[in-house]
Design an enzyme around this catalytic site. Sequence first.
Site, PDB file in Angstrom:
ATOM      1  CE  LYS A  77       3.906   8.864 -80.430  1.00 53.18           C
ATOM      2  NZ  LYS A  77       5.072   7.731 -80.623  1.00 53.18           N
ATOM      3  CG  ASP A 126       7.697   9.058 -75.716  1.00 55.71           C
ATOM      4  OD1 ASP A 126       7.579   8.574 -74.508  1.00 55.71           O
ATOM      5  OD2 ASP A 126       8.012   8.348 -76.868  1.00 55.71           O
ATOM      6  CE  LYS A 163      11.465   8.238 -75.779  1.00 51.61           C
ATOM      7  NZ  LYS A 163      11.786   6.843 -76.515  1.00 51.61           N
ATOM      8  CG  ASP A 171       6.693  11.065 -79.757  1.00 50.17           C
ATOM      9  OD1 ASP A 171       6.905  10.494 -80.739  1.00 50.17           O
ATOM     10  OD2 ASP A 171       6.379  10.096 -78.578  1.00 50.17           O
ATOM     11  CG  ASP A 173       9.955   4.723 -74.577  1.00 45.63           C
ATOM     12  OD1 ASP A 173       9.117   5.847 -75.127  1.00 45.63           O
ATOM     13  OD2 ASP A 173      11.183   4.863 -74.927  1.00 45.63           O
ATOM     14  CD  GLU A 228       4.858   7.074 -76.545  1.00 43.82           C
ATOM     15  OE1 GLU A 228       5.834   5.963 -76.156  1.00 43.82           O
ATOM     16  OE2 GLU A 228       5.158   7.832 -77.491  1.00 43.82           O
ATOM     17  NE  ARG A 244       4.200   0.267 -80.135  1.00 38.17           N
ATOM     18  CZ  ARG A 244       5.451  -0.518 -80.409  1.00 38.17           C
ATOM     19  NH1 ARG A 244       5.179  -1.680 -80.389  1.00 38.17           N
ATOM     20  NH2 ARG A 244       6.336   0.034 -80.837  1.00 38.17           N
TER      21      ARG A 244
HETATM   22  N1  BES Z   1       8.592   8.414 -79.890  1.00 35.76           N
HETATM   23  C1  BES Z   1       9.319   7.021 -79.913  1.00 35.76           C
HETATM   24  C2  BES Z   1       9.797   6.698 -81.122  1.00 35.76           C
HETATM   25  C3  BES Z   1      11.306   7.510 -81.579  1.00 35.76           C
HETATM   26  C4  BES Z   1      12.287   7.169 -80.734  1.00 35.76           C
HETATM   27  C5  BES Z   1      10.998   8.715 -82.572  1.00 35.76           C
HETATM   28  C6  BES Z   1      13.417   8.090 -81.488  1.00 35.76           C
HETATM   29  C7  BES Z   1      12.187   8.981 -82.771  1.00 35.76           C
HETATM   30  C8  BES Z   1      13.452   8.801 -82.390  1.00 35.76           C
HETATM   31  C9  BES Z   1       8.415   6.068 -79.473  1.00 35.76           C
HETATM   32  O1  BES Z   1       7.411   6.207 -78.601  1.00 35.76           O
HETATM   33  C10 BES Z   1       9.275   4.935 -78.866  1.00 35.76           C
HETATM   34  O2  BES Z   1       9.680   4.969 -77.492  1.00 35.76           O
HETATM   35  N2  BES Z   1       9.442   3.923 -79.223  1.00 35.76           N
HETATM   36  C11 BES Z   1      10.203   2.885 -78.746  1.00 35.76           C
HETATM   37  C12 BES Z   1       9.637   1.546 -78.829  1.00 35.76           C
HETATM   38  C13 BES Z   1      10.330   0.459 -78.093  1.00 35.76           C
HETATM   39  C14 BES Z   1      10.036   0.617 -76.654  1.00 35.76           C
HETATM   40  C15 BES Z   1       9.464  -0.913 -78.485  1.00 35.76           C
HETATM   41  C16 BES Z   1      11.437   2.918 -79.456  1.00 35.76           C
HETATM   42  O3  BES Z   1      11.456   3.256 -80.680  1.00 35.76           O
HETATM   43  O4  BES Z   1      12.623   2.692 -78.864  1.00 35.76           O
HETATM   44 ZN    ZN Z   2       6.469   8.380 -78.611  1.00 35.48          ZN
HETATM   45 MN    MN Z   3       7.969   6.178 -76.538  1.00 30.33          MN
END
Ligand code: BES
Ligand code: ZN
Ligand code: MN
Length: 500
Positions: free
Chosen positions: A268, A273, A280, A291, A350, A352, A354
């Site tokens: 990825k 992000d 966020k 990210d 968010d 994204e 996947r």
């Molecule tokens: N890049 C983030 C995951 C992440 C969050 C990694 C915090 C490290 C620390 C990912 O793209 C994301 O934002 N995931 C969301 C998914 C949710 C919206 C279902 C998350 O984990 O909050």
């Molecule tokens: Zn992300």
């Molecule tokens: Mn995200």
Amino acid sequence: MDFSIKTFDAKTTIIAVKTGCIAVGVYENRKLSKEAQELDHTGAISAVMKSGDLSGKPGSTLMLRNVEGVAAERILLVGLGKNEQIAEKDFNSAITAVVKAFSTLGTNDALVALPAEAVKGRDAAWLVQSAILAAHDAAYRSDGLKSQKDHGNHGVKKIAFALPGHAAVAGKAAIAVAQAMASGMALTRDLGNLPPNICTPSYLATTAKKLAKEFKLGVEVLDRKQLEALKMGSFLSVTNGSVEPPKFIVLKHMGGKAKDAPTVLVGKGITFDTGGISLKPGASMDEMKYDMCGAASVLGTFRAIAEMNLKLNVIGVIPTCENMPSGSATRPGDIVTSMSGQTIEILNTDAEGRLILCDALTYVERFKPAVVVDIATLTGACVVALGNHNTGLFTRDDDAHDQLANDLLAAGKSSGDTAWRMPLGDAYNDQLKSNFADMANIGTPGGGSITAACFLERYTRKYTWAHLDIAGTAWKSGAAKGATGRPVPLLTTFLMNRAG
Ligand code: BES
Ligand code: ZN
Ligand code: MN
């Protein structure tokens, strides 16, 4: 940094070694290791131990200078814990303390003379690899963008390891492996630590091309037009809000036989992000520059396996773009068609990672892979589940996948870069149901790292696949904020084991 192996016999003794510093082990009961006993021929070390100045607890240290009857300028006594069957974590504490002490010494060379084969289930090669990775870690700085550099030119640059004669060959091989791994980890860390205004998708593409040139790897970078032609509607929906052009990087290290099916790594590469329209919160948003650590770990692993000239066919695939809000950004509620033909209702922009990975996972079908492993900072939920200690590992649970999972777990264990297996299954899969498309891009609440993996699983049914969620392991927050270089040791070891 330069590393070598030194063996001893009746004629060459450790007492006569001319070096800046010798590190030797002592125990909590004031007992000396075999190496310390040899250096103690005048009784100088026992006298110090009697004084009680050193506890002998794992990682405790005491520096002695000008010890009588010893040629080395200094002796670093290192605590190894309670008894001579040393626990692995105690040994790690000792090694970390040794390389930390070395890193500030005013001398150029040193000798590590720790009991190489006293850790259960570990050998001299393991000691050499752990020490070299720890030494690089202690020396690592991310001060490339500071006008005043953090470190002067002090610290030990040449480290020798005292090993029994029968371990010399394995020790030498371990040096080469560890140096390659460390160089891959440094690349991964540098890329992770670079700010998102410098480390853009184009920057990652340029880095891949440079790597390819240096090591004669195959490389191809697809741009937006080609991605549109491939119908990567899911990946492209993530880049809609950004002015940075997306890139799709393909790297090839064909070290195996031409007909051997490749091992494929997919990383990825979200270079920043923001969450997109599902923005966020502001606190710690800067950390979302990390990210792209999945992508960085693919590049770092390629550097490592290319340096060690690994006899295996490996293909790396990196979808990379930014996730930004803007008037042209994807909206919550938008429905897109992925390269696989499956439609996705984007309920949260968010989620994204996947969305870019699913198209990459479809793309790699063309390589007829032996196995595919994707690596992604995919979910905050994985950090909740496993903290910063273990990478989350997900696979289906048939025999072929159990084998792959076990191989990855074993590679993590032997390299000290551990993973922990998590479940998949229908109950979680059902959480992705959408009223309007084939699936939603988020699940109903609960098990967020698993529903994310279930989403990816729907795009990987044509080959054997594993997913590594590195959201907790790829970087550290707080005072020691920075990329860790994980899971390069796990991936490199996994590939080395596959090469046999
Ligand atoms: N890049 C983030 C995951 C992440 C969050 C990694 C915090 C490290 C620390 C990912 O793209 C994301 O934002 N995931 C969301 C998914 C949710 C919206 C279902 C998350 O984990 O909050
Ligand atoms: Zn992300
Ligand atoms: Mn995200």
